[in-house]
Design an enzyme around this catalytic site. Structure first.
Site, short mmCIF file in Angstrom:
data_model
loop_
_atom_site.label_atom_id
_atom_site.label_comp_id
_atom_site.label_asym_id
_atom_site.label_seq_id
_atom_site.Cartn_x
_atom_site.Cartn_y
_atom_site.Cartn_z
N GLY A 41 -3.47 -14.82 5.12
CA GLY A 41 -3.46 -14.46 3.70
C GLY A 41 -3.21 -15.69 2.84
CG HIS A 267 2.43 -0.74 -13.48
ND1 HIS A 267 2.28 -0.51 -14.81
CD2 HIS A 267 2.87 -2.02 -13.36
CE1 HIS A 267 2.62 -1.61 -15.48
NE2 HIS A 267 2.99 -2.53 -14.61
CB SER A 285 0.02 -6.75 -18.53
OG SER A 285 1.30 -7.33 -18.56
NE ARG A 338 6.15 -3.16 -13.63
CZ ARG A 338 5.55 -4.20 -13.06
NH1 ARG A 338 5.34 -4.21 -11.75
NH2 ARG A 338 5.16 -5.22 -13.78
CG HIS A 430 1.21 -2.32 -9.89
ND1 HIS A 430 0.02 -2.99 -10.11
CD2 HIS A 430 2.18 -3.18 -10.24
CE1 HIS A 430 0.30 -4.20 -10.57
NE2 HIS A 430 1.58 -4.35 -10.65
CG LEU A 470 3.24 -13.11 -10.43
CD1 LEU A 470 2.66 -13.66 -11.73
CD2 LEU A 470 2.13 -13.01 -9.41
#
Lengths: 667, 250
Positions: A41, A267, A285, A338, A430, A470
């Site tokens: 990956g 999400h 987003s 969320r 999500h 991230l």
């Protein structure tokens, strides 16, 4: 029961990582050249890990199923990346990021791991800027920030709505630099088909060249899985079409425990499903919740009028709108985490207030933000007594600068102009907090097999906060694995190259070939997607936003039946040679059909509600998630025993020394 | 909607290809173009035929994997979209749609509509990076302010998704827009400065070696680019290249 040792270093929380780094063994540069690592990956975790290993001197092989490492699905992350920089001087700190993440995860993550994540977060931003990642800046040339759900500070760094793209291209550039030096052998359009263990250690993989169909044997001293999440078990999700669980599942079958499989993030802000043809869902987003207000009409008559088109949303008077998040959670308002926002949307839609034809949509409205920004902008430009139209135009420009690409994306898909009319949104699958169980070193229960990024389970507990995926991917790849993998590899400096001419490799390759042959020779009638869609429906209806014992039991039976039908009746065209995407899909869906069952089993066994896992039987009178800390403060780590239904549950108890367990409140 | 599709079918890199005709029916205007192809493939598999191979992944216009040449345009009609963001409402009932792969010598066909765009990776490998190790021992991110205009322009260039529409649409199959986007991004940022000359020379050399054609400034690439990458970047790369030729020692 296997004792799960998380290997969290002793000592005060803030010193653990530093102390651990000082204690672990190093491999001398000359010896690193004798050691091979396979990275599966090339998303944020994989690309950053592979590049870092190569820089350090190891020989790296990296695989991705896409035609280029730059296309891994991290590229689609929109909103931003968190870091405890406190550039805004709003009281942020490593401790606050740590606290927000543990609380946001509903107290089901490991203190030690989360603190380390918060600790290295600031460095990620430094690193990315040094690589030439063009983050958003203010007029003074300094970095800009915005807020995300579940926090009261602005710590999110961003590059418009394309932060994931920019960070991934940064990692891809580091990867490319090492490929050009010959330190990384990059295998595009390759998929890992099997993990090979020798004497209990991960010693390589079997891969398939997706262009030629060739089965390849690759030996290495360590294997690192950075293969992302498994949200596509629901068929419809915001994941890319190719995102899959197969590498992780193959590792699970070879002894890697699978942790908290039922912890799935739904999400709240995605574009609603428009029809049966739908192949994927598109995220809007979370950053939009900085400026967008979520509402449904207060009166059911207005809902009906909107659905039949006799009234437009902008015609609903302010007093007739129910800004339900602001009503229920005054302190966090539209920026609740969320899981909370998703359930609240479901609650309104279940009560009949959904605003589209299917009854599964709520409004996300930018009108007040547009006017607010417009007024400020008019002031800056020295316009006295501007007209409403002027203010609106100026405001739209500000919003365009912030979210232009997202608004454009929305308009392309729905044919509605979100500057003029509110967006319609609904929750969608999500992210998956669950994943392969790893210890503090990110090593799985198979020695020599590591897992990083979304593929592991370690940092987000039962719910991930926005802009933290991230952060975790890059933290694992740039700053954690490069240290911890050395400690394991220090024993391998005299091992020599791993031969693939051994019975272990032969056997694994044969098993892979047998399965592929079985698929193409199966005289079934239905394409792979037919089964995948049906699995997705079972999962969404029974193991989605709300779960209960009866439905979960039914779902397990349904999945078992579907799996049986799949092997009997799937039709895979073509041969095992050459380019055959249908065959690749068949293998992935076969694994999803096992994982889905394990997810339901995990959801069934966890008799409490926490984060994204909401059991209808366990809720507070106000409908909030009701945890059971006494009985469920543990990580469920499932062990494969031959059948998903007979998976064995191992528990890693979670201890909280620095944070007091409380009911999460965003009111 | 009912449509007639004319699709390029080619079994492998060296096989002879041809346009084949497929009717599809009951297509909803809300479907994306790729979902329409899914419908066709579902039918082909059920009929025991070979489905059409095509590249796709994120289906939200950011991974750059999808790559169809539709009715003579890269990513089909509409501006600022990838194939996956194209919806069937852009077509009319009864229409005949022509679907071809990217056409460029540097992008050899793998099967049907799937091409090998490895050349783009190799151009980046030639210098599309800042030579900084990932140790994290860099200076604080705010130590070096970057003028907002430059940061914004660098970002605009960096939004390239590497899909190859610029090459496919160029009559010369030139990769100037792609290459210049990366050169520009790094040329506009102080972090890219030390290697600027070497970078542009190496990337241009690699681009030529891959067999991409020259740029004759027709600007078709900018029109078809799903991310609106500006021709300005090509001008900037030419400037950078000239400067490098005069000043660098090589």
């Amino acid at each position: 029961m296997t004792v799960l040792d998380s290997k969290i270093p002793q000592g005060p929380l803030k010193d653990k990582w530093t102390k651990h780094k000082n204690d672990i063994r190093l491999v001398n540069p000359a010896n690193k050249r004798l050691i091979d690592i396979i990275v599966v990956g090339t998303g944020l975790a994989g690309a950053s890990a592979a590049a870092s290993f190569a820089e350090m001197g190891y020989n790296v092989k990296a695989l991705c199923f896409q035609d280029s490492p730059r296309r891994a699905h991290s590229i689609a992350a929109q909103g931003g990346i968190n870091a405890a920089k406190n550039y805004q001087n709003d009281g942020d700190s490593t401790h606050r990021l740590f606290y927000d993440t543990v609380k946001g995860g509903d107290y089901r993550s490991r203190e030690g791991n989360v603190y380390r994540l918060a600790e290295v977060s600031a460095n990620i931003i430094d690193q990315c800027v040094a690589q030439g990642v063009p983050f958003a800046r203010d007029y003074g040339g300094l970095l800009d920030n915005r807020s995300f759900g579940g926090v009261l500070v602005s710590r999110t760094f961003y590059a418009k709505g394309q932060t994931g793209q920019q960070l991934l291209l940064g990692a891809y550039s580091a990867l490319s630099r090492q490929i050009s030096k010959g330190k990384i052998e990059m295998l595009n359009r390759h998929e890992m088909m099997e993990l090979v263990t020798v004497d209990g250690k991960a010693r390589g993989i079997i891969a398939k060249n997706l262009v030629t169909g060739e089965i390849e044997k690759h030996g290495a001293h360590a294997v690192v899985l950075c293969t992302g999440g498994y949200g596509n078990v629901f068929f419809l999700s915001t994941n890319a079409m190719g995102s899959n669980v197969s590498a992780a599942w193959k590792a699970h079958r070879k002894g890697a425990f699978f942790a908290n499989p039922s912890f799935t993030q739904i999400h709240p802000t995605c574009i609603p499903v428009s029809g049966d043809h739908q192949s994927k869902l598109t995220l809007m987003s979370e950053s939009l919740r900085n400026d967008g207000r979520i509402w449904v009409p207060k009166n059911i008559e207005d809902v009906k009028a909107i659905r039949d088109g006799s009234k437009k949303p902008v015609e609903i008077a302010e007093a007739d709108r129910d800004y339900y998040l602001e009503r229920r959670y005054p302190s966090f308002g539209n920026l609740v985490p969320r899981d909370v926002a998703s359930r609240a949307a479901k609650e309104r839609c279940d009560a009949g207030y959904g605003v589209n034809k299917t009854g599964e949509a709520v409004f996300l409205d930018f009108a007040s933000a547009i006017m607010r920004y417009g007024k400020t902008e008019a002031h800056i430009q020295g316009l006295h007594n501007p007209s409403d139209a002027q203010v609106r135009e100026l405001g739209e420009q500000v919003v365009r600068n912030k979210y232009g690409n997202l608004f454009q994306m929305y308009e392309k898909i729905t044919d509605d102009n979100p500057y003029k009319t509110p967006m319609k949104i609904y929750p969608a699958v999500h992210y998956t907090m669950g994943g392969i169980w790893v210890d503090y070193n990110l090593q799985t229960t198979v020695p020599g097999l590591f897992a990083a990024g979304e593929a592991n389970f370690s940092d987000h507990g039962a719910n991930r906060l926005g802009a933290s995926a991230l952060m975790q991917g890059l933290a694992d790849g740039y700053f954690v694995l490069p240290y911890t993998i050395g400690d394991y590899l220090a024993d391998d400096i005299r091992t020599g190259a791993i031969s693939t001419d051994t019975p272990e490799f032969e056997e694994a390759a044969k098993r892979v070939q047998t399965q592929l042959d079985a698929f193409v020779n199966n005289n079934g009638t239905k394409p792979v997607d037919d089964f995948h869609r049906r699995l997705g429906r079972i999962m969404w209806e029974n193991c989605g936003m709300a779960r209960n014992e009866k439905d979960l039991k039914q779902a397990i039976a349904d999945i078992q039946a579907l799996r049986e039908e799949f092997y009997k009746d799937v039709r895979v065209p073509g041969s095992t040679k050459g380019f055959n995407p249908e065959l690749d899909k068949a293998g992935r869906v076969a694994d999803f059909l096992e994982l889905g069952e394990l997810m339901c089993l995990d959801a069934l066994e966890r008799r409490e509600s926490c984060g994204g896992h909401f059991r209808e039987e366990y809720q507070t009178p106000e409908g909030e998630a009701l945890r059971d800390d006494e009985n469920f403060t543990f990580v469920s780590a499932w062990e494969y025993t031959g059948k998903p239904s007979e998976a064995k549950l191992n528990k890693e108890e979670l201890t909280y020394e620095n944070i007091e367990l409380k009911q999460r409140s965003y009111k | 909607m009912n449509l007639t599709l004319k699709i390029w079918r080619q079994a492998g890199p060296d096989a002879k290809g041809s346009m084949e005709t497929y009717p599809v029916s009951d297509i909803s205007p809300d479907m994306s173009f790729l979902e329409m192809i899914d419908v066709l493939n579902d039918q082909l598999v059920r009929d025991g035929k070979d489905p059409v191979a095509f590249d796709h992944d994120c289906r939200e216009g950011i991974c750059g994997m999808c790559s169809m040449y539709i009715n003579g345009e890269a990513h089909g009609p509409g501006r600022g979209v990838t194939t996956c963001q194209l919806h069937m409402r852009s077509f009319s009932d009864g229409e005949t749609i022509y679907i071809e792969p990217w056409r460029a010598a540097a992008f050899p066909i793998i099967k049907d509509l799937v091409t090998d765009r490895g050349a783009f990776d190799r151009i980046i490998q030639a210098g599309g990076y800042v030579s900084v190790n990932t140790s994290g021992n860099t200076q604080d991110a705010n130590a070096l302010p970057i003028p907002k205009d430059n940061a914004d322009k660098a970002f605009d260039a960096a939004t390239c998704i590497g899909c190859g529409a610029c090459v496919a649409t160029c009559k010369n199959s030139s990769a100037m827009l792609f290459t210049s986007a990366k050169v520009s991004q790094l040329a506009l940022l102080p972090q890219g400065e030390p290697e600027a000359a070497r970078r542009v020379q190496r990337m241009v050399a690699q681009m030529d070696e891959e067999g991409f054609g020259n740029c004759t400034n027709t600007g078709a690439c900018e029109v078809e680019c799903p991310k609106g990458i500006s021709l300005e970047n090509i001008a900037r790369m030419n400037r950078e290249f000239l400067k490098a030729q005069f000043t660098s020692e090589k």
